[in-house]
Design a protein around this motif. Structure first.
Motif, PDB file in Angstrom:
ATOM      1  N   LEU A 481       8.837  53.217  -7.584  1.00 19.04           N
ATOM      2  CA  LEU A 481       8.575  52.688  -6.240  1.00 19.04           C
ATOM      3  C   LEU A 481       7.164  52.123  -6.135  1.00 19.04           C
ATOM      4  CD1 LEU A 481      10.303  55.343  -3.945  1.00 19.04           C
ATOM      5  CD2 LEU A 481      10.823  52.898  -4.023  1.00 19.04           C
ATOM      6  N   ASN A 482       6.216  52.748  -6.822  1.00 13.78           N
ATOM      7  CA  ASN A 482       4.837  52.233  -6.802  1.00 13.78           C
ATOM      8  C   ASN A 482       4.684  50.940  -7.596  1.00 13.78           C
ATOM      9  OD1 ASN A 482       3.530  54.152  -5.157  1.00 13.78           O
ATOM     10  ND2 ASN A 482       3.388  55.603  -6.859  1.00 13.78           N
ATOM     11  N   ARG A 483       5.548  50.720  -8.584  1.00 15.00           N
ATOM     12  CA  ARG A 483       5.386  49.579  -9.488  1.00 15.00           C
ATOM     13  C   ARG A 483       6.331  48.419  -9.214  1.00 15.00           C
ATOM     14  NH1 ARG A 483       6.237  52.279 -15.127  1.00 15.00           N
ATOM     15  NH2 ARG A 483       6.268  50.081 -15.748  1.00 15.00           N
ATOM     16  N   ILE A 484       7.412  48.652  -8.477  1.00 19.62           N
ATOM     17  CA  ILE A 484       8.481  47.662  -8.366  1.00 19.62           C
ATOM     18  C   ILE A 484       8.000  46.342  -7.762  1.00 19.62           C
ATOM     19  CG2 ILE A 484       9.271  48.535  -6.125  1.00 19.62           C
ATOM     20  CD1 ILE A 484      11.548  47.202  -8.916  1.00 19.62           C
ATOM     21  N   ILE A 485       7.046  46.416  -6.801  1.00 15.35           N
ATOM     22  CA  ILE A 485       6.583  45.191  -6.129  1.00 15.35           C
ATOM     23  C   ILE A 485       5.897  44.258  -7.113  1.00 15.35           C
ATOM     24  CG2 ILE A 485       5.055  44.271  -4.338  1.00 15.35           C
ATOM     25  CD1 ILE A 485       5.471  46.839  -2.777  1.00 15.35           C
ATOM     26  N   ASP A 486       5.150  44.823  -8.045  1.00  8.69           N
ATOM     27  CA  ASP A 486       4.369  44.010  -8.979  1.00  8.69           C
ATOM     28  C   ASP A 486       5.103  43.749 -10.294  1.00  8.69           C
ATOM     29  OD1 ASP A 486       2.217  44.033  -7.160  1.00  8.69           O
ATOM     30  OD2 ASP A 486       1.575  45.998  -7.905  1.00  8.69           O
ATOM     31  N   THR A 487       6.373  44.126 -10.382  1.00 16.49           N
ATOM     32  CA  THR A 487       7.133  43.940 -11.621  1.00 16.49           C
ATOM     33  C   THR A 487       7.987  42.685 -11.538  1.00 16.49           C
ATOM     34  OG1 THR A 487       7.245  46.346 -11.943  1.00 16.49           O
ATOM     35  CG2 THR A 487       8.792  45.003 -13.201  1.00 16.49           C
ATOM     36  N   LYS A 488       7.921  41.861 -12.579  1.00 10.13           N
ATOM     37  CA  LYS A 488       8.734  40.647 -12.634  1.00 10.13           C
ATOM     38  C   LYS A 488      10.180  41.006 -12.978  1.00 10.13           C
ATOM     39  CE  LYS A 488       4.819  37.886 -14.279  1.00 10.13           C
ATOM     40  NZ  LYS A 488       4.300  37.057 -15.398  1.00 10.13           N
ATOM     41  N   PRO A 489      11.151  40.224 -12.485  1.00  7.87           N
ATOM     42  CA  PRO A 489      12.560  40.494 -12.810  1.00  7.87           C
ATOM     43  C   PRO A 489      12.835  40.587 -14.310  1.00  7.87           C
ATOM     44  CG  PRO A 489      12.421  38.899 -11.030  1.00  7.87           C
ATOM     45  CD  PRO A 489      11.016  39.129 -11.507  1.00  7.87           C
ATOM     46  N   SER A 490      12.082  39.815 -15.102  1.00 17.02           N
ATOM     47  CA  SER A 490      12.284  39.851 -16.560  1.00 17.02           C
ATOM     48  C   SER A 490      11.847  41.186 -17.165  1.00 17.02           C
ATOM     49  CB  SER A 490      11.510  38.706 -17.223  1.00 17.02           C
ATOM     50  OG  SER A 490      10.117  38.821 -16.947  1.00 17.02           O
ATOM     51  N   GLN A 491      11.111  41.990 -16.384  1.00 14.82           N
ATOM     52  CA  GLN A 491      10.619  43.280 -16.876  1.00 14.82           C
ATOM     53  C   GLN A 491      11.377  44.468 -16.292  1.00 14.82           C
ATOM     54  OE1 GLN A 491       6.562  42.715 -15.511  1.00 14.82           O
ATOM     55  NE2 GLN A 491       5.869  42.092 -17.563  1.00 14.82           N
ATOM     56  N   TYR A 492      12.461  44.194 -15.563  1.00 13.26           N
ATOM     57  CA  TYR A 492      13.198  45.279 -14.908  1.00 13.26           C
ATOM     58  C   TYR A 492      13.784  46.271 -15.910  1.00 13.26           C
ATOM     59  CZ  TYR A 492      12.917  43.219 -10.227  1.00 13.26           C
ATOM     60  OH  TYR A 492      12.474  42.739  -9.019  1.00 13.26           O
ATOM     61  N   ASP A 493      14.142  45.812 -17.094  1.00 17.80           N
ATOM     62  CA  ASP A 493      14.685  46.736 -18.098  1.00 17.80           C
ATOM     63  C   ASP A 493      13.708  47.861 -18.411  1.00 17.80           C
ATOM     64  OD1 ASP A 493      17.232  45.875 -18.514  1.00 17.80           O
ATOM     65  OD2 ASP A 493      16.787  44.639 -20.261  1.00 17.80           O
ATOM     66  N   ASP A 494      12.405  47.549 -18.362  1.00 17.07           N
ATOM     67  CA  ASP A 494      11.393  48.568 -18.662  1.00 17.07           C
ATOM     68  C   ASP A 494      11.338  49.658 -17.590  1.00 17.07           C
ATOM     69  OD1 ASP A 494      10.699  47.209 -20.952  1.00 17.07           O
ATOM     70  OD2 ASP A 494       9.062  46.102 -20.004  1.00 17.07           O
ATOM     71  N   LEU A 495      11.850  49.342 -16.396  1.00 20.13           N
ATOM     72  CA  LEU A 495      11.839  50.327 -15.313  1.00 20.13           C
ATOM     73  C   LEU A 495      13.064  51.227 -15.324  1.00 20.13           C
ATOM     74  CD1 LEU A 495      10.544  48.250 -12.249  1.00 20.13           C
ATOM     75  CD2 LEU A 495       9.235  49.666 -13.848  1.00 20.13           C
ATOM     76  N   LEU A 496      14.118  50.831 -16.022  1.00 22.73           N
ATOM     77  CA  LEU A 496      15.323  51.656 -16.063  1.00 22.73           C
ATOM     78  C   LEU A 496      15.028  52.961 -16.789  1.00 22.73           C
ATOM     79  CD1 LEU A 496      18.073  48.980 -16.779  1.00 22.73           C
ATOM     80  CD2 LEU A 496      17.332  49.926 -14.582  1.00 22.73           C
ATOM     81  N   PRO A 497      15.621  54.068 -16.355  1.00 19.97           N
ATOM     82  CA  PRO A 497      15.238  55.405 -16.862  1.00 19.97           C
ATOM     83  C   PRO A 497      15.184  55.542 -18.377  1.00 19.97           C
ATOM     84  CG  PRO A 497      16.673  55.645 -14.974  1.00 19.97           C
ATOM     85  CD  PRO A 497      16.621  54.176 -15.265  1.00 19.97           C
ATOM     86  N   GLU A 498      16.144  54.938 -19.102  1.00 23.15           N
ATOM     87  CA  GLU A 498      16.169  55.094 -20.559  1.00 23.15           C
ATOM     88  C   GLU A 498      14.928  54.492 -21.193  1.00 23.15           C
ATOM     89  OE1 GLU A 498      17.871  56.730 -23.875  1.00 23.15           O
ATOM     90  OE2 GLU A 498      18.823  56.771 -21.906  1.00 23.15           O
ATOM     91  N   GLN A 499      14.562  53.254 -20.766  1.00 26.10           N
ATOM     92  CA  GLN A 499      13.365  52.597 -21.310  1.00 26.10           C
ATOM     93  C   GLN A 499      12.092  53.220 -20.741  1.00 26.10           C
ATOM     94  OE1 GLN A 499      13.357  50.345 -23.751  1.00 26.10           O
ATOM     95  NE2 GLN A 499      15.571  50.566 -23.835  1.00 26.10           N
ATOM     96  N   TRP A 500      12.144  53.614 -19.479  1.00 21.15           N
ATOM     97  CA  TRP A 500      10.984  54.232 -18.821  1.00 21.15           C
ATOM     98  C   TRP A 500      10.585  55.506 -19.552  1.00 21.15           C
ATOM     99  CZ3 TRP A 500      10.297  58.969 -16.347  1.00 21.15           C
ATOM    100  CH2 TRP A 500       9.192  59.084 -15.520  1.00 21.15           C
ATOM    101  N   LYS A 501      11.561  56.296 -19.965  1.00 21.86           N
ATOM    102  CA  LYS A 501      11.276  57.542 -20.691  1.00 21.86           C
ATOM    103  C   LYS A 501      10.550  57.256 -22.003  1.00 21.86           C
ATOM    104  CE  LYS A 501      14.732  59.656 -22.701  1.00 21.86           C
ATOM    105  NZ  LYS A 501      15.920  60.508 -22.955  1.00 21.86           N
ATOM    106  N   LYS A 502      10.965  56.212 -22.709  1.00 26.31           N
ATOM    107  CA  LYS A 502      10.327  55.869 -23.981  1.00 26.31           C
ATOM    108  C   LYS A 502       8.867  55.474 -23.756  1.00 26.31           C
ATOM    109  CE  LYS A 502      14.654  54.313 -26.074  1.00 26.31           C
ATOM    110  NZ  LYS A 502      15.423  53.162 -26.596  1.00 26.31           N
ATOM    111  N   LYS A 503       8.608  54.739 -22.675  1.00 21.93           N
ATOM    112  CA  LYS A 503       7.225  54.322 -22.377  1.00 21.93           C
ATOM    113  C   LYS A 503       6.347  55.531 -22.049  1.00 21.93           C
ATOM    114  CE  LYS A 503       7.897  49.755 -22.420  1.00 21.93           C
ATOM    115  NZ  LYS A 503       7.149  48.811 -23.277  1.00 21.93           N
ATOM    116  N   ILE A 504       6.940  56.492 -21.299  1.00 18.15           N
ATOM    117  CA  ILE A 504       6.184  57.688 -20.908  1.00 18.15           C
ATOM    118  C   ILE A 504       5.853  58.527 -22.144  1.00 18.15           C
ATOM    119  CG2 ILE A 504       6.295  59.855 -19.637  1.00 18.15           C
ATOM    120  CD1 ILE A 504       5.858  57.411 -17.870  1.00 18.15           C
ATOM    121  N   VAL A 505       6.828  58.665 -23.045  1.00 22.60           N
ATOM    122  CA  VAL A 505       6.608  59.456 -24.270  1.00 22.60           C
ATOM    123  C   VAL A 505       5.521  58.847 -25.125  1.00 22.60           C
ATOM    124  CG1 VAL A 505       7.673  60.194 -26.439  1.00 22.60           C
ATOM    125  CG2 VAL A 505       8.955  60.388 -24.288  1.00 22.60           C
ATOM    126  N   GLN A 506       5.505  57.497 -25.200  1.00 23.40           N
ATOM    127  CA  GLN A 506       4.468  56.818 -25.981  1.00 23.40           C
ATOM    128  C   GLN A 506       3.090  57.017 -25.356  1.00 23.40           C
ATOM    129  OE1 GLN A 506       5.776  52.743 -26.153  1.00 23.40           O
ATOM    130  NE2 GLN A 506       7.423  53.176 -27.610  1.00 23.40           N
TER     131      GLN A 506
END
Length: 506
Positions: A481-506
């Motif tokens: 919710l904090n990031r969605i406004i500044d996220t481009k549609p082409s980057q929405y996959d990075d916000l989905l839980p599966e990809q989001w978890k990988k980013k958090i772990v890294q």
């Protein structure tokens, strides 16, 4: 003239006609009696089924009776010429029952150290160590105020004043922070806590939030997350394999205050993408899936509901059915016809044993295909021949009749899962995603409006994806919710839980 005179005056033909009428009447009564007995048995079976559904276990445990037979050695009679048997002393080793190991307390939990000194420490005592014991304690969630201070600076030569920009809020000038709004979302759609109960929980912390205010916050959150929801919808309908199901939700109607009508959540799950989609519609007719899946091409797996049939008629779609639904029919028919029910259940159980073998050995799709061809196909062939024979022998309206005809009518779709290693034997997974709706129905009873029902579909979609990805839903909603406004549609996959978890772990 007495009765005997009347009988004497009757002709032989008249007597035969009378006899035929009486015989026909008795035959009709006998047939009606058989029909009533059959109806009584069917009603008894149906009552037993309803009692189990209402008061019994929701699971369907079935044990193959053949597995209950013990493989005991059979003692054969020895002949007189045989050598004498020397009895050996058998030593039975009694294994001690292992004591359950105590689980370690997780290291990531914060520690609050408490030192307890003896009541009296004599002079000259020297500390030589310590005894440490740990207990997990709990404090109810606490509210806190995030106080943002922005120092103001006067520039030299009276050229103005500078101050840091205020961090953007998802709702301008709103007293609620993102984490609080996320808590209301997760509480309702993940933990199934109605808003009035959430109000009571926060009231115990010393603060009251009006229900209309909370609804406003959640409505704004849904508005912000709608582009991400539409992104998930596009991914699901663009996939090549979808499992689908539907469930009901009561919705308040505008036409009559206080009255509700029955709406439907249509649920679609793409196994290969691990994406789940809830879509609300007030109707359950075939136009609904036909509209949302208008461009879909691939494999569609559903139960026996005929509302999906229009799709496969108009489009190049491969239909798979759900073996769990067929199994459930035979499970419910056990008291109606134990022999036939167990015949089917035993073989279906063997099919699921093969599927467990695939999972436990982590087989590839090609290996799963080969194993199914070797072990599952012969079982399916056996069941198919049996169903064809039984279809003409069972009463259509009996529970066993319904089980046989349901399974036989869908047999091509039920047995087709063996054609590819990526296909799944049932759509239990998508049914499990629907389960939170059933729990929610019991807790908050209905949606307040059509818009509210669709908003619920959005939150159920994103909550289900958090569950599939095994991420903390509160952390995910707060961050996204904090990031969605500044996220481009082409980057929405990075916000989905599966990809989001990988980013958090890294």
């Amino acid at each position: 003239m007495n009765q005997s005179d009347n009988i004497d005056n009757l002709s032989i033909n008249d007597l035969l006609k009378k006899l035929q009428q009486v015989t026909k009447a008795y035959a009709s009564i006998d047939s009606e009696n058989v029909s009533l007995k059959q109806e009584i048995e069917e009603l008894k079976a149906h009552i037993a089924y309803l009692n189990r559904r209402i008061f019994g276990m929701t699971t369907e445990p079935f044990i193959d009776p053949n597995q209950l037979e013990l493989d005991l050695p059979i003692e054969e009679n020895s002949s007189d010429n045989s050598d004498p048997v020397v009895e050996e002393e058998v030593v039975v080793e009694v294994k001690k029952k292992k004591r359950a190991k105590r689980k370690h307390i997780p290291k990531h939990l914060p520690r609050q150290e408490e030192v307890i000194e003896p009541d009296e420490i004599p002079d000259g005592a020297i500390r030589i160590g310590e005894e440490v014991s740990e207990r997990i304690e709990f404090e109810p969630g606490k509210l806190y105020v995030r106080r943002i201070v922005r120092p103001k600076y006067s520039l030299p030569k009276e050229s103005g004043v500078i101050v840091a920009e205020l961090p953007s809020d998802i709702i301008p000038r709103c007293m609620a922070g993102t984490s609080l709004i996320s808590q209301f979302i997760v509480g309702k759609y993940f933990d199934h806590i109605p808003l009035y109960r959430a109000q009571g929980i926060f009231k115990r912390s010393g603060i009251e939030f009006p229900k209309s205010t909370i609804n406003g916050w959640m409505s704004k959150a849904a508005e912000l997350l709608t582009p991400l929801y539409e992104h998930v919808k596009h991914k699901v309908v663009s996939s090549d394999y979808i499992q689908a199901d539907e469930t009901t939700i009561k919705v308040l109607t505008d036409k009559k205050p206080g009255a509700t009508h029955l709406g439907y959540f249509w649920v679609y799950y793409a196994p290969h993408l691990k994406c789940c989609l809830f879509d609300y519609n007030k109707s359950r007719n075939s136009d609904v899936p036909d509209a949302i899946l208008k461009d879909f091409k691939g494999v569609l797996q559903t139960d026996g509901y005929q509302g999906y049939n229009k799709l496969s008629r108009d489009k190049p779609i491969i239909r798979l059915a759900c073996m769990a639904h067929a199994r459930r029919k035979f499970f419910d028919a056990q008291k109606n016809d134990k022999e036939r029910s167990e015949y089917a259940l035993i073989r279906i159980q063997k099919l699921y044993q093969i599927e467990r073998e695939c999972v436990e050995n982590n087989l590839s799709h090609e290996e799963i295909f080969q194993l199914r061809q070797e072990k599952a196909v012969p079982i399916l062939t056996d069941i198919g021949k049996w169903l064809e024979t039984q279809a003409s022998q069972v009463l259509p309206q009996s529970l066993i009749g319904k089980a046989v005809h349901y399974t036989w009518n869908l047999w091509n779709s039920l047995s087709r899962y063996v054609e590819h290693g990526s296909y799944i034997i049932d759509n239990n997974f998508v049914e499990n995603k629907i389960r939170p709706v059933a729990i929610g129905r019991k807790n908050y009873l209905f949606a307040g409006s059509e818009d509210g029902a669709q908003r619920s579909a959005l939150f159920y979609t994103l909550s289900a994806m958090c569950k599939v990805a095994e991420v903390d839903p509160h952390a995910w909603f707060t961050d996204v919710l904090n990031r969605i406004i500044d996220t481009k549609p082409s980057q929405y996959d990075d916000l989905l839980p599966e990809q989001w978890k990988k980013k958090i772990v890294q």
